[in-house]
Design an enzyme around this catalytic site. Structure first.
Site, short mmCIF file in Angstrom:
data_model
loop_
_atom_site.label_atom_id
_atom_site.label_comp_id
_atom_site.label_asym_id
_atom_site.label_seq_id
_atom_site.Cartn_x
_atom_site.Cartn_y
_atom_site.Cartn_z
N GLN A 77 0.83 -1.20 0.00
CA GLN A 77 0.00 0.00 0.00
C GLN A 77 0.87 1.26 0.00
O GLN A 77 0.55 2.26 -0.63
CB GLN A 77 -0.94 -0.01 1.22
CG GLN A 77 -2.01 1.07 1.17
CD GLN A 77 -3.01 0.86 0.04
OE1 GLN A 77 -3.25 -0.27 -0.38
NE2 GLN A 77 -3.56 1.94 -0.49
N ALA A 134 -5.80 4.85 -0.13
CA ALA A 134 -5.56 4.90 1.31
C ALA A 134 -4.08 5.05 1.62
O ALA A 134 -3.22 4.51 0.93
CB ALA A 134 -6.09 3.63 1.97
N SER A 180 -5.37 1.24 4.83
CA SER A 180 -6.15 0.47 3.86
C SER A 180 -6.81 -0.72 4.53
O SER A 180 -6.16 -1.49 5.25
CB SER A 180 -5.26 -0.04 2.73
OG SER A 180 -5.98 -0.96 1.93
N HIS A 232 -7.63 -3.28 3.11
CA HIS A 232 -7.10 -4.51 2.50
C HIS A 232 -5.98 -5.12 3.33
O HIS A 232 -5.69 -6.30 3.22
CB HIS A 232 -6.65 -4.24 1.07
CG HIS A 232 -7.80 -4.06 0.13
ND1 HIS A 232 -8.44 -5.12 -0.47
CD2 HIS A 232 -8.46 -2.95 -0.29
CE1 HIS A 232 -9.43 -4.67 -1.23
NE2 HIS A 232 -9.46 -3.35 -1.13
N ASP A 245 -12.08 -6.80 -3.03
CA ASP A 245 -12.69 -6.10 -4.15
C ASP A 245 -13.23 -7.16 -5.10
O ASP A 245 -12.47 -8.01 -5.58
CB ASP A 245 -11.65 -5.23 -4.89
CG ASP A 245 -11.21 -4.05 -4.05
OD1 ASP A 245 -11.97 -3.63 -3.16
OD2 ASP A 245 -10.09 -3.55 -4.28
N GLU A 261 -18.27 2.45 -3.12
CA GLU A 261 -17.55 1.35 -3.75
C GLU A 261 -18.42 0.10 -3.68
O GLU A 261 -18.41 -0.62 -2.70
CB GLU A 261 -16.20 1.10 -3.05
CG GLU A 261 -15.22 2.26 -3.20
CD GLU A 261 -13.81 1.91 -2.77
OE1 GLU A 261 -13.58 0.78 -2.32
OE2 GLU A 261 -12.94 2.79 -2.88
N HIS A 288 -16.35 -3.27 -2.99
CA HIS A 288 -15.48 -3.50 -1.84
C HIS A 288 -16.31 -4.03 -0.66
O HIS A 288 -17.13 -3.32 -0.09
CB HIS A 288 -14.77 -2.20 -1.46
CG HIS A 288 -13.87 -2.32 -0.25
ND1 HIS A 288 -12.49 -2.22 -0.32
CD2 HIS A 288 -14.15 -2.53 1.06
CE1 HIS A 288 -11.97 -2.36 0.90
NE2 HIS A 288 -12.97 -2.54 1.75
ZN ZN Z 1 -11.12 -2.32 -1.91
#
Ligand code: ZN
Length: 414
Positions: free
Chosen positions: A296, A317, A322, A324, A331, A374, A377
């Site tokens: 990231q 991010a 993030s 993630h 995603d 989103e 996500h």
């Molecule tokens: Zn995402």
């Protein structure tokens, strides 16, 4: 050796890209940053291994099914008397497949050497157990094989008791010896266990997690106590609200937080979700799952370099922020605005709750989550929590309720 060469090549490629002399061989897909800007030309190379989404998802495949552990394995001798180390509720370190193989090989070669100590531990265990202790103190593996149902634990584990916070997973206990392992719980309402021995705390209470050898029926046991966490708490720099791990613009994850892939529960829940979608005629897939702090960092820094920080902050991010990095965010299919309103997006929104996921950045909530809508996500929070959040939204007429609103927390950079 190979690694070194690869890294050097990547560095050289990156340098070339920076000088603008060649076109980049390695690029990062747009999907990597939750950006909707499908028009952007932010293809750039990354100096380092496994930096792009493609390799990351390959890695996930390998790692998500690998049992995880909190700390370096202790030898059976030290652990037998040490149950205090089991209180850490969070598993942060993932073992590579090589490490797992190494552990297994070590176990094979040291199993024989440990026999005498194992017997000693067994004697202790048996003498403290109630009824049948006198007859079983001398139980050996051989005699256990002839017994249909052993009464006392003979499989040694690296920990035999654990305190876990509801919603969290404790990595598997290392089994001393080679067995055809089968894991089970005495109460799935308190804690569940996967086929690798990773224990997930469900609800307050106590239960026993048992590993059984399928052939000999020998077993080992872990006494699990599950506690509920209330309010905002920080453990090892990680923020939990009512036991739910939070990563947003206010609450960052430390660089060291690295589950190495999707968490096992997230991976399994997503498999079920994909199957259910397929049954309804929709094809869903993981376009981008886990991303490390370092990945990231590279993505974000590159966006800052190309767009400036203010713009970069609107769609990418900062490292540590993030979701993630949690290993609990995915995603789905196509991380771009063009996914919005598709039959797959509609199906996902309607059904993800049943599998423990929420649409993390709902429509019209940019000021609250810090991110625009989103539709792709999703964040794993567990079925119980996902339904609680949905029901709360229905109750108060806020159908796109966010995690921030549900918990009453902020998502803003300091
Ligand atoms: Zn995402």
């Amino acid at each position: 050796m190979k690694m070194k060469t690869k890294r050097m090549l990547a560095v050289i490629t990156a340098l070339c890209c920076m000088a603008g002399t060649v076109s980049c061989g390695r690029t990062l897909p747009n999907s990597n940053d939750d950006s909707d800007s499908s028009d952007n030309s932010n293809e750039f190379s990354v100096a380092g291994d496994e930096a792009d989404g493609i390799e990351t998802s390959e890695k996930e495949e390998q790692l998500t099914l690998v049992p995880r552990t909190t700390a370096a394995p202790k030898s059976a001798e030290t652990v037998a008397t040490d149950t205090a180390e089991t209180s850490n509720p969070v598993s942060l370190v993932t073992r590579s497949k090589e490490e797992i193989d190494k552990i297994k090989n070590n176990k094979k070669t040291t199993a024989a050497a440990k026999t005498s100590k194992t017997t000693k531990a067994k004697t202790t265990a048996a003498s403290t157990s109630s009824a049948s202790s006198t007859t079983t103190t001398t139980t050996t593996k051989e005699s256990a094989e002839t017994t249909t149902t052993p009464q006392t634990p003979t499989i040694q584990l690296s920990y035999t008791s654990a305190e876990i916070v509801a919603g969290q997973t404790k990595a598997y206990a290392i089994v001393s010896g080679t067995y055809d392992e089968e894991w089970s719980t005495s109460d799935a309402n308190v804690a569940t266990v996967d086929q690798y021995g990773n224990i997930t705390a469900v609800g307050e209470g106590s239960c026993k997690i048992r590993v059984t050898d399928k052939n000999t029926k020998e077993f080992g046991e872990i006494a699990v106590t599950v506690k509920k966490m209330q309010g905002i708490q920080q453990i090892d720099g990680i923020t939990y609200v009512d036991g739910v791990l939070i990563a947003n613009k206010t609450y960052a994850l430390p660089r060291s937080y690295n589950p190495g892939g999707l968490t096992p529960e997230t991976y399994n829940a997503f498999q079920s979700l994909v199957q259910a979608a397929a049954n309804d005629g929709y094809s869903l897939w993981n376009a981008s799952g886990f991303r490390s702090y370092e990945t990231q960092e590279q993505i974000y820094n590159n966006y800052v370099y190309t767009h400036g920080q203010a713009t970069a902050d609107t769609f990418s991010a900062r490292p540590g922020h993030s979701e993630h990095q949690t290993g609990m965010a995915i995603d789905v299919n196509n991380p771009s605005d063009s996914f919005n309103g598709t039959p797959e997006a509609i199906w996902l929104k309607e059904h993800c709750v049943d599998y423990g996921f929420i649409i993390r950045y709902p429509e019209g909530k940019q000021d609250i989550t810090g991110y625009k809508y989103e539709s792709w996500h999703i964040r794993y929070v567990g079925v119980e929590m996902a339904k609680k959040i949905r029901d709360k939204g229905i109750e108060i007429g806020n159908y796109n309720i966010t995690l921030e609103e549900y918990f009453g927390i902020n998502s803003k950079y300091n």
